[in-house]
Design a protein around this motif. Structure first.
Motif, mmCIF file in Angstrom:
data_model
loop_
_atom_site.group_PDB
_atom_site.id
_atom_site.type_symbol
_atom_site.label_atom_id
_atom_site.label_comp_id
_atom_site.label_asym_id
_atom_site.label_seq_id
_atom_site.Cartn_x
_atom_site.Cartn_y
_atom_site.Cartn_z
ATOM 1 N N ARG A 1 0.831 -1.215 0.000
ATOM 2 C CA ARG A 1 0.000 0.000 0.000
ATOM 3 C C ARG A 1 0.869 1.271 0.000
ATOM 4 N N GLN B 1 2.595 3.078 -5.290
ATOM 5 C CA GLN B 1 1.519 3.123 -6.279
ATOM 6 C C GLN B 1 1.864 2.150 -7.390
ATOM 7 N N LYS C 1 1.318 -0.276 -10.782
ATOM 8 C CA LYS C 1 0.630 -0.281 -12.073
ATOM 9 C C LYS C 1 0.165 -1.714 -12.348
ATOM 10 N N GLU D 1 -5.901 1.458 -7.041
ATOM 11 C CA GLU D 1 -5.056 1.229 -8.204
ATOM 12 C C GLU D 1 -5.909 0.895 -9.424
#
Length: 794
Positions: free
Chosen positions: A184, A187, A189, A326
């Motif tokens: 967490r 970030q 992808k 996300e």
């Protein structure tokens, strides 16, 4: 099977530091989550034995202050207490439902009646109530005054009553993303490579994996992990291999490489990577292993997560990533080579062609079909789930080799993933498959669209000698249903699997130190709260092992690890070995190579029949079990290198057995009773294992003698359903060769007739014909045959 971070629960118990955090997290989730608190299943609450006080070691203070109790009057008082509605209501308010209230009262009454003395305050209250017995006005005491003592006793035998709030917080599973703070903190992808089998989706993900500075590949099988391990190192990208049984380093000095190929249960959620690949993401819905995909998806610390699998998982993955903040980029792929569903069934093994693969869903059918193929002068390779990985690869290599005379493959759905095979045509020998549902129950039903596509898609693989794939069935009646299955859209995945973590179970053990591990798991699942995106995976295998080793003195950490060992509980030899491992481990006696050789009777010879082959497969699993434990308890399982050496030798022995499988089948049949085909299998429900023998019977109650008899595998109301579902599996090719016409086939399909009954009818007809009682075609013979058939149908 990750080890616990703390010691066992039996020691002096300081409050685990993780408990406060878990409680705080659960508190916040219970406020903002959409799960609902539910009443626990109190049938799981096992009372802690509380022995009555025997022999007045100290003076009976209560009797000294008042007088000795009249046990007859006390019994009347206690029974009056139990019957009062007010008391039952108070019990319910304190967590005692009718079941617990009754159990607690029985224990309370027994404790008082059998104790030589009780506490002074309880003695005085009982004396006062007995003195007021029969009086209209209670001057000294009322029966309701016993409730505090009763509740105190109830909490002693049911300690979970005192900590129910904490237990609920620990088992709150509504916010799994919060379990992985490292993931967490970055970030990530997310890229979803969606497409059918043979569409290149995994290829593109692996290309990104190879170009990254660091990466991890997570696959469902050792074979897949090994394939990526080899591809990566062949491409001059140093890559380590990590499975439950071994770790192979790319660097000679055992220095960890920047890339890792692993089985998904072994992935680390603490190590940072540039790229992670999660293969076969649709297995996130698997009733037993789905939790491993959920853990990887939510917890991997990688800048890019490349997910590969069926398009049916897109919505679920997107929704799960929405909860982590996300976004998901979806890349769709189409099949690289055409796949055609033929308009005709194979109908006879005489119609086999090079490149054909006959898919069966039981080991019995594997043996039967391979025997019939080789009886026609054709050579075939054999692949099924319980074969060692090395043997599977050798059989695949044999089938793929253009210079090898073996051009036919007989396999289970083990070919669905993990093996590269040059198949022209997939032939479904049956379209029903035994499965285990979320509750751990065995079901027999038609294969799903997802399963059918996964298997059929193995035909006409891109880059093989066959540029187009074909799929059909063995039996004409199955073809229309297969087409329906393949044309149905794959149902979108609804939920992802979860599993209690070692830390959660340890915190449960902190509160319930006297509960067994199996009981802890049961209570955890009973109290657990999940939202609509998740479900708790089936834990029957874990509980089975927990119950099996419960009597062995082990600390909680070791007990948990033993219970997560990967083994097939239908294999008695493997289960017995685990029991012996645990017993010797508890005595602090190392499990040496010599000990293991004595236990397995190593060295072993090439198998002479199917039974011996099955045993060799079980021994191979025992070696796997040893290696798996050696990576968790190196000091107690010190000879992993030696065991790995003899496991490779055993793999070679099994390969010889599989290459000679037709000879083994013949030997098995000659040793069996006349008219039977003794090709045992412990992996599928229609075999005659020790566990199933009592359930297999014909309509007359006699036990089945043939390995292909399937009458009453599941008793009661499920029998008719299972017989109908098994219709295509019972239509073996030799039905026609024995002169059994369409009527027999129809009766078999409708569940009105079993193979055993059919044999009995044939035997009776032949006996009658030989004795000359009925003339062929005579009126009397026809009438009596009709009557006999009617009786059998009834």
């Amino acid at each position: 099977g990750l080890p616990l971070r703390h010691g066992g629960a039996a020691a002096a118990r300081p409050r685990p530091p993780a408990l406060a955090a878990a409680s705080a997290s659960a508190s916040s989730s219970s406020e903002g989550g959409n799960g609902r608190s539910r009443a626990p299943d109190t049938s799981l609450f096992v009372p802690v034995p509380l022995k009555p006080v025997a022999g007045a070691a100290e003076e009976d203070v209560g009797a000294e202050l008042t007088r000795p109790l009249d046990k007859g009057e006390v019994l009347k008082t206690l029974n009056k207490f139990y019957k009062r509605k007010e008391i039952q209501r108070l019990g319910a308010e304190n967590g005692l439902d009718a079941r617990l209230f009754h159990q607690a009262f029985i224990s309370f009454r027994k404790y008082i009646m059998e104790s030589s003395s009780v506490s002074a305050d309880l003695h005085i209250i009982l004396n006062d109530i007995c003195c007021d017995a029969g009086k209209k006005v209670c001057l000294l005491g009322h029966v309701d005054d016993l409730f505090p003592f009763f509740l105190r006793h109830a909490k002693q035998i049911f300690p979970m009553l005192d900590c129910m709030d904490d237990l609920r917080k620990i088992s709150d599973l509504r916010l799994p993303p919060n379990w992985y703070p490292d993931a967490r903190a970055i970030q990530r992808k997310i890229v979803f490579h969606a497409g059918p089998t043979n569409s290149g989706k995994t290829y593109h993900a692996i290309q990104r994996f190879l170009s990254a500075k660091s990466g991890i590949y997570c696959g469902p099988l050792k074979l897949l992990a090994h394939e990526i391990f080899q591809k990566s190192n062949d491409a001059n990208v140093p890559c380590d291999l990590v499975t439950g049984e071994e770790r192979v380093y790319a660097n000679e000095d055992a220095r960890p490489a920047s890339h890792i190929a692993c089985t998904i249960e072994m992935c680390s959620t603490n190590t940072p990577y540039e790229v992670a690949v999660i293969d076969e993401i649709q297995m996130i819905r698997d009733p037993a292993r789905g939790w491993a995909w959920t853990r990887a998806l939510l917890g991997l610390c990688a800048e890019e997560i490349h997910v590969c699998g069926e398009a049916a998982a897109i919505d679920l993955v997107t929704e799960l990533m929405f909860t982590t903040g996300e976004e998901v980029e979806v890349r769709n792929y189409k099949r690289l080579t055409p796949l055609t569903v033929l308009d005709y069934a194979l109908e006879s093994l005489d119609n086999l062609r090079p490149g054909d693969c006959v898919v069966c869903f039981s080991k019995n059918d594997i043996y039967s079909v391979s025997r019939q193929i080789e009886a026609r002068g054709l050579e075939c390779a054999v692949i099924y789930g319980s074969l060692p990985p090395g043997t599977k690869l050798e059989q695949a290599k044999k089938f793929n080799d253009p210079d090898d005379p073996c051009k036919i493959l007989v396999a289970t759905d083990a070919i669905g993933m993990g093996l590269n095979l040059c198949i022209k045509r997939i032939i479904f020998n049956s379209i029903v498959k035994p499965t285990i549902n979320e509750k751990g129950e065995k079901e027999i039903d038609s294969i799903t669209t997802s399963q059918a596509l996964q298997i059929a898609g193995r035909a006409g693989r891109f880059g093989s000698s066959f540029k187009q794939g074909e799929v059909t069935t063995m039996h004409r009646d199955d073809l229309a249903q297969l087409k329906e299955i393949l044309n149905e859209p794959v149902r979108p995945l609804k939920a992802a699997g979860l599993h209690p973590t070692p830390e959660q179970i340890e915190m449960f053990a902190y509160h319930l130190p006297d509960a067994t591990l199996s009981n802890l798991i049961d209570i955890f699942v009973s109290l657990s709260q999940v939202d609509g995106l998740y479900f708790v995976c089936n834990i029957d295998d874990f509980k089975f092992l927990a119950d099996m080793i419960q009597h062995i003195p082990l600390n909680l950490r070791s007990r948990y690890v033993f219970c997560t060992a990967p083994l097939n509980r239908k294999e008695p030899f493997v289960c017995t070995t685990l029991l012996k491992f645990a017993r010797q481990f508890s005595r602090n006696e190392p499990l040496t190579f010599d000990w293991l050789c004595r236990h397995t009777k190593w060295p072993l010879a090439v198998p002479k029949n199917i039974k011996e082959l099955v045993h060799l497969e079980a021994v191979h699993d025992v070696f796997d079990l040893y290696l798996w434990l050696s990576y968790r308890f190196m000091d107690m399982f010190p000879d992993a290198v030696l065991v790995r050496d003899i496991q490779k030798k055993l793999d070679d022995i099994i390969q010889v057995g599989v290459c000679n499988i037709t000879k083994l089948i013949r030997a098995s049949q000659s040793a069996a009773a006349p008219g039977t085909a003794e090709v045992m299998s412990e992996d599928f429900p229609f075999s005659r294992t020790r566990r199933d023998t009592s359930a297999l019977s014909d309509h007359h109650g006699a036990k089945s003698t043939g390995a292909f008899s399937v009458a009453a595998e599941v008793p009661g109301e499920r029998r008719a359903k299972n017989l109908r579902a098994y219709q295509s599996a019972t239509r073996q090719e030799d039905l026609k060769s024995r002169g059994r016409g369409s009527l027999a086939n129809r009766l078999l399909r409708e569940g009105l007739l079993t193979q055993e009954m059919l044999r009995q009818l044939e035997s009776e007809w032949q006996d009658q014909h030989r004795s000359g009682r009925y003339g062929i075609g005579s009126k009397t013979g026809d009438q009596n045959s009709s009557k006999e058939m009617g009786k059998k149908k009834k």
